[in-house]
Write an enzyme that holds these catalytic residues in place. Structure first.
Site, mmCIF file in Angstrom:
data_model
loop_
_atom_site.group_PDB
_atom_site.id
_atom_site.type_symbol
_atom_site.label_atom_id
_atom_site.label_comp_id
_atom_site.label_asym_id
_atom_site.label_seq_id
_atom_site.Cartn_x
_atom_site.Cartn_y
_atom_site.Cartn_z
ATOM 1 C CE LYS A 111 -4.548 -1.371 1.506
ATOM 2 N NZ LYS A 111 -5.767 -1.575 2.390
ATOM 3 C CE LYS A 198 -8.266 -8.214 -4.936
ATOM 4 N NZ LYS A 198 -8.745 -8.463 -2.777
ATOM 5 C CE LYS A 201 -14.137 -0.974 -1.889
ATOM 6 N NZ LYS A 201 -14.459 -2.412 -1.392
HETATM 7 P P1 ADP Z 1 -11.452 -4.120 -2.312
HETATM 8 O O1 ADP Z 1 -10.373 -4.846 -3.375
HETATM 9 O O2 ADP Z 1 -12.771 -4.043 -3.725
HETATM 10 O O3 ADP Z 1 -10.930 -2.577 -2.038
HETATM 11 P P2 ADP Z 1 -11.776 -4.828 0.295
HETATM 12 O O4 ADP Z 1 -9.683 -5.303 0.301
HETATM 13 O O5 ADP Z 1 -12.160 -3.979 0.753
HETATM 14 O O6 ADP Z 1 -12.023 -5.387 -1.268
HETATM 15 O O7 ADP Z 1 -11.763 -6.275 0.869
HETATM 16 C C1 ADP Z 1 -12.995 -6.796 1.419
HETATM 17 C C2 ADP Z 1 -13.477 -8.053 2.064
HETATM 18 O O8 ADP Z 1 -13.580 -8.161 0.671
HETATM 19 C C3 ADP Z 1 -11.781 -8.633 2.437
HETATM 20 O O9 ADP Z 1 -12.575 -9.816 3.130
HETATM 21 C C4 ADP Z 1 -11.595 -9.076 1.266
HETATM 22 O O10 ADP Z 1 -10.580 -10.643 1.621
HETATM 23 C C5 ADP Z 1 -13.220 -10.044 0.419
HETATM 24 N N1 ADP Z 1 -13.032 -9.750 -1.525
HETATM 25 C C6 ADP Z 1 -12.149 -8.115 -1.694
HETATM 26 N N2 ADP Z 1 -12.641 -8.203 -3.320
HETATM 27 C C7 ADP Z 1 -12.613 -10.302 -3.568
HETATM 28 C C8 ADP Z 1 -12.578 -10.745 -4.540
HETATM 29 N N3 ADP Z 1 -12.609 -10.188 -5.532
HETATM 30 N N4 ADP Z 1 -12.276 -12.722 -3.915
HETATM 31 C C9 ADP Z 1 -12.628 -12.594 -3.132
HETATM 32 N N5 ADP Z 1 -12.907 -12.095 -1.643
HETATM 33 C C10 ADP Z 1 -12.830 -10.334 -2.045
#
Ligand code: ADP
Length: 336
Positions: A111, A198, A201
């Site tokens: 990050k 993956k 957002k």
């Molecule tokens: P983003 O990557 O969209 O910002 P976050 O990091 O806020 O999402 O993730 C919030 C939760 O959702 C975490 O527990 C993370 O492991 C899960 N998560 C996020 N993206 C995925 C994905 N593509 N597949 C499965 N789980 C996910």
């Protein structure tokens, strides 16, 4: 027998997408049956990366509404900043965590290297460095037995255990429960626009499908999903096709999944059929969530009152723990 305690947190950073739902939230909903669950909307954590001040409060309420619409019980929800003891314990635990260990956290390295790309400058806050200590406080303050974790959070849970152990050694008693990881088999959902990454957002709007988007948008995103790119390897399912199969399975549409897989194995699968079934499976899944959200939004004040009171209830546990910690580390414990 008293149910074991589970704690998990989520940052209010915007929309909820299918990756979040299948990777975390669905599991949270299921765990409510067998555990005493505490789910935190961690707004302090959302401040560690560049963010929009005007949006944070809105995102916090939006996430709470979304979680409830997906099946999280209001009594199990709390907002981190409504329990200020998290931040107070975090300061104390900063003194039981080594600087070197924090700088070695993979997520900090990732990050902090992204900051220059995302923000206007390359400012890396101390908050980003010390956020795993705040996370340790979130867990330890409730003496949680289990934390559902994905691979990306394993290192942080290990750090939490290290901090707890160091604290316990220093005060000469097993004060903090050493939390254990609760592994669950959750699918990793990929971006339909670029299946090599993956669903997320942070990659931009086309890389995630919102659980609360309009049906037309969801259908369109799935219709335009990337299936095969360039050379097709007949022996290996492409990531894009595999992702659509995963989505159908995750939605629980197993009969359709089996039938389509049979077609695929016989070499007669039409991608348009695969996409149609994926879209209808996803829409069927999200429809009740979307309807519930409409209902919840009719009664916004009621929800705010309920979450304030569940945060107030959970705060009593946090206050009790902090009182004992202050006693143990030699701080004054004076009531004003
Ligand atoms: P983003 O990557 O969209 O910002 P976050 O990091 O806020 O999402 O993730 C919030 C939760 O959702 C975490 O527990 C993370 O492991 C899960 N998560 C996020 N993206 C995925 C994905 N593509 N597949 C499965 N789980 C996910």
């Amino acid at each position: 027998m008293e149910k074991k305690a589970v704690l998990s947190c989520i940052q209010p950073t915007g929309d909820m997408h299918l990756g979040n739902y299948f990777g975390a939230i669905k599991n949270w909903v299921d765990l409510q049956k067998d555990y005493r669950c505490m789910y935190g909307v961690v707004d302090y954590h959302a401040m560690t990366m560049p963010y929009d001040v005007d949006k944070l409060r809105l995102n916090t309420w939006e996430l709470i509404t979304n979680l409830m619409a997906c099946g999280i019980e209001t009594n199990n929800l709390f907002v981190q900043s409504l329990v200020p003891e998290h931040a107070e314990l975090s300061w104390i635990l900063n003194c039981y965590c080594s600087y070197g260990q924090l700088t070695r956290m993979t997520q900090f390295k990732d990050k902090s290297s992204q900051v220059g790309e995302l923000g206007k400058d390359d400012f890396v806050s101390v908050g980003l460095l010390s956020y795993p200590v705040l996370q340790a406080s979130d867990i330890l303050i409730y003496r949680a037995d289990y934390v559902p974790v994905g691979k990306d959070q394993e290192q942080h849970l290990e750090l939490t255990r290290d901090i707890a152990q160091r604290f316990n050694n220093a005060v000469g008693k097993e004060f903090f429960v050493l939390p254990e990881a609760l592994y669950t088999d959750t699918p990793k959902i990929r971006s339909t626009a670029d299946p090599s990454r993956k669903m997320s957002k942070s990659a931009g709007e086309k890389h995630y499908i919102s659980v609360f988007a309009e049906s037309e948008r969801i259908r369109k995103q799935i219709k335009s999903a990337v299936t095969d790119t360039g050379e097709v390897d007949k022996n290996q399912m492409s990531e894009g096709v595999h992702n659509l199969f995963e989505l159908i399975k995750a939605c629980g549409n197993l009969l359709a999944y089996d039938a389509l897989l049979e077609d695929y194995n016989k070499g007669k699968l039409k991608y348009s059929d695969l996409k149609d079934v994926t879209a209808s499976s996803v829409l069927e899944l999200v429809k009740p969530f979307q309807e519930r959200k409409l209902q919840i939004n009719l009664n916004k004040k009621d929800i705010k009152d309920k979450v304030r009171s569940s945060s107030h209830e959970i705060r009593k546990v946090a206050q009790e723990t902090l009182k004992e910690v202050k006693e143990l580390v030699g701080l004054l414990n004076v009531k004003f």
